[in-house]
Design a protein around this motif. Sequence first.
Motif, PDB file in Angstrom:
ATOM      1  N   MET A   1       0.845  -1.174   0.000  1.00  0.00           N
ATOM      2  CA  MET A   1       0.000   0.000   0.000  1.00  0.00           C
ATOM      3  C   MET A   1       0.888   1.235   0.000  1.00  0.00           C
ATOM      4  N   GLY A   2       0.420   2.218  -0.688  1.00  0.00           N
ATOM      5  CA  GLY A   2       1.183   3.440  -0.764  1.00  0.00           C
ATOM      6  C   GLY A   2       1.730   3.663  -2.160  1.00  0.00           C
ATOM      7  N   VAL A   3       2.453   4.761  -2.325  1.00  0.00           N
ATOM      8  CA  VAL A   3       2.932   5.160  -3.641  1.00  0.00           C
ATOM      9  C   VAL A   3       4.370   5.644  -3.528  1.00  0.00           C
ATOM     10  N   ASP A   4       5.187   5.193  -4.459  1.00  0.00           N
ATOM     11  CA  ASP A   4       6.535   5.739  -4.602  1.00  0.00           C
ATOM     12  C   ASP A   4       6.407   6.912  -5.571  1.00  0.00           C
ATOM     13  N   GLN A   5       6.490   8.121  -5.059  1.00  0.00           N
ATOM     14  CA  GLN A   5       6.272   9.327  -5.861  1.00  0.00           C
ATOM     15  C   GLN A   5       7.276   9.461  -7.001  1.00  0.00           C
ATOM     16  N   GLN A   6       8.416   8.793  -6.909  1.00  0.00           N
ATOM     17  CA  GLN A   6       9.447   8.881  -7.941  1.00  0.00           C
ATOM     18  C   GLN A   6       9.179   7.925  -9.100  1.00  0.00           C
ATOM     19  N   GLU A   7       8.344   6.936  -8.868  1.00  0.00           N
ATOM     20  CA  GLU A   7       8.092   5.910  -9.873  1.00  0.00           C
ATOM     21  C   GLU A   7       6.943   6.326 -10.798  1.00  0.00           C
ATOM     22  N   THR A   8       7.101   6.054 -12.076  1.00  0.00           N
ATOM     23  CA  THR A   8       6.028   6.296 -13.045  1.00  0.00           C
ATOM     24  C   THR A   8       5.573   4.946 -13.565  1.00  0.00           C
ATOM     25  N   THR A   9       4.307   4.682 -13.399  1.00  0.00           N
ATOM     26  CA  THR A   9       3.749   3.406 -13.830  1.00  0.00           C
ATOM     27  C   THR A   9       2.741   3.635 -14.940  1.00  0.00           C
ATOM     28  N   SER A  10       2.422   2.568 -15.655  1.00  0.00           N
ATOM     29  CA  SER A  10       1.380   2.673 -16.671  1.00  0.00           C
ATOM     30  C   SER A  10       0.023   2.521 -15.989  1.00  0.00           C
ATOM     31  N   ILE A  24      -7.918  -5.140  -4.976  1.00  0.00           N
ATOM     32  CA  ILE A  24      -7.257  -5.707  -3.794  1.00  0.00           C
ATOM     33  C   ILE A  24      -7.920  -5.170  -2.526  1.00  0.00           C
ATOM     34  N   TYR A  25      -8.199  -3.887  -2.491  1.00  0.00           N
ATOM     35  CA  TYR A  25      -8.861  -3.315  -1.320  1.00  0.00           C
ATOM     36  C   TYR A  25     -10.277  -3.864  -1.179  1.00  0.00           C
ATOM     37  N   PHE A  26     -10.955  -4.114  -2.294  1.00  0.00           N
ATOM     38  CA  PHE A  26     -12.280  -4.730  -2.232  1.00  0.00           C
ATOM     39  C   PHE A  26     -12.163  -6.136  -1.635  1.00  0.00           C
ATOM     40  N   GLY A  27     -11.106  -6.862  -2.000  1.00  0.00           N
ATOM     41  CA  GLY A  27     -10.864  -8.184  -1.422  1.00  0.00           C
ATOM     42  C   GLY A  27     -10.626  -8.108   0.083  1.00  0.00           C
ATOM     43  N   ILE A  28      -9.893  -7.096   0.524  1.00  0.00           N
ATOM     44  CA  ILE A  28      -9.661  -6.896   1.961  1.00  0.00           C
ATOM     45  C   ILE A  28     -10.994  -6.638   2.661  1.00  0.00           C
ATOM     46  N   PHE A  29     -11.852  -5.839   2.042  1.00  0.00           N
ATOM     47  CA  PHE A  29     -13.184  -5.565   2.591  1.00  0.00           C
ATOM     48  C   PHE A  29     -13.969  -6.868   2.746  1.00  0.00           C
ATOM     49  N   GLU A  56      -9.317   4.058   3.028  1.00  0.00           N
ATOM     50  CA  GLU A  56      -9.924   5.250   2.436  1.00  0.00           C
ATOM     51  C   GLU A  56      -8.931   6.405   2.391  1.00  0.00           C
ATOM     52  N   VAL A  57      -8.211   6.616   3.471  1.00  0.00           N
ATOM     53  CA  VAL A  57      -7.228   7.706   3.519  1.00  0.00           C
ATOM     54  C   VAL A  57      -6.129   7.473   2.489  1.00  0.00           C
ATOM     55  N   ILE A  58      -5.610   6.255   2.422  1.00  0.00           N
ATOM     56  CA  ILE A  58      -4.549   5.942   1.458  1.00  0.00           C
ATOM     57  C   ILE A  58      -5.030   6.176   0.031  1.00  0.00           C
ATOM     58  N   VAL A  59      -6.215   5.682  -0.295  1.00  0.00           N
ATOM     59  CA  VAL A  59      -6.725   5.794  -1.665  1.00  0.00           C
ATOM     60  C   VAL A  59      -7.034   7.242  -2.024  1.00  0.00           C
ATOM     61  N   ARG A  60      -7.778   7.929  -1.172  1.00  0.00           N
ATOM     62  CA  ARG A  60      -8.244   9.283  -1.505  1.00  0.00           C
ATOM     63  C   ARG A  60      -7.169  10.358  -1.379  1.00  0.00           C
ATOM     64  N   LYS A  61      -6.261  10.211  -0.437  1.00  0.00           N
ATOM     65  CA  LYS A  61      -5.279  11.270  -0.174  1.00  0.00           C
ATOM     66  C   LYS A  61      -3.916  11.014  -0.815  1.00  0.00           C
ATOM     67  N   ILE A  62      -3.612   9.750  -1.145  1.00  0.00           N
ATOM     68  CA  ILE A  62      -2.291   9.439  -1.693  1.00  0.00           C
ATOM     69  C   ILE A  62      -2.375   8.875  -3.108  1.00  0.00           C
ATOM     70  N   ASP A  81     -15.500   6.079 -15.306  1.00  0.00           N
ATOM     71  CA  ASP A  81     -16.074   4.865 -15.876  1.00  0.00           C
ATOM     72  C   ASP A  81     -16.060   3.666 -14.929  1.00  0.00           C
ATOM     73  N   THR A  82     -15.278   3.733 -13.857  1.00  0.00           N
ATOM     74  CA  THR A  82     -15.042   2.557 -13.011  1.00  0.00           C
ATOM     75  C   THR A  82     -15.235   2.902 -11.543  1.00  0.00           C
ATOM     76  N   ASN A  83     -15.906   2.026 -10.820  1.00  0.00           N
ATOM     77  CA  ASN A  83     -16.102   2.234  -9.383  1.00  0.00           C
ATOM     78  C   ASN A  83     -14.785   2.123  -8.626  1.00  0.00           C
ATOM     79  N   ARG A  84     -14.715   2.812  -7.507  1.00  0.00           N
ATOM     80  CA  ARG A  84     -13.497   2.798  -6.694  1.00  0.00           C
ATOM     81  C   ARG A  84     -13.235   1.407  -6.122  1.00  0.00           C
ATOM     82  N   TYR A  85     -14.247   0.743  -5.574  1.00  0.00           N
ATOM     83  CA  TYR A  85     -14.044  -0.550  -4.932  1.00  0.00           C
ATOM     84  C   TYR A  85     -14.960  -1.633  -5.509  1.00  0.00           C
TER      85      TYR A  85
END
Length: 96
Positions: A1-10, A24-29, A56-62, A81-85
């Motif tokens: 969980m989290g983001v490496d701000q230096q990394e660029t992903t597709s 994955i977060y839906f699976g945790i739920f 929620e904090v990780i997804v919405r704020k980071i 076009d796609t639901n969050r969870y």
Amino acid sequence: MGVDQQETTSLITHGIYAKSRNPIYFGIFLFWIGVCITFPHMLLWACAFVCWICIEVIVRKIEEPYLKNVHGDDFLKYQSDTNRYIPKLSRFSVDA
């Protein structure tokens, strides 16, 4: 969980990610719901609630701000076009 701000992903929008932006977060739920139903105790429900708030904090704020910054309009389109969870269910057409 989290983001490496230096990394660029597709931006992946196919497969399971076409149905849910965070499967994955839906699976945790679903895991926490199963645990709480199997072992009904208020402390477990409290743990599940705290876990969900953290996600929620990780997804919405980071994660989402990072994806908006890196992918711009492509992410905004994907977001609309796609639901969050909870996965969007495909509609099946029946030909008469």
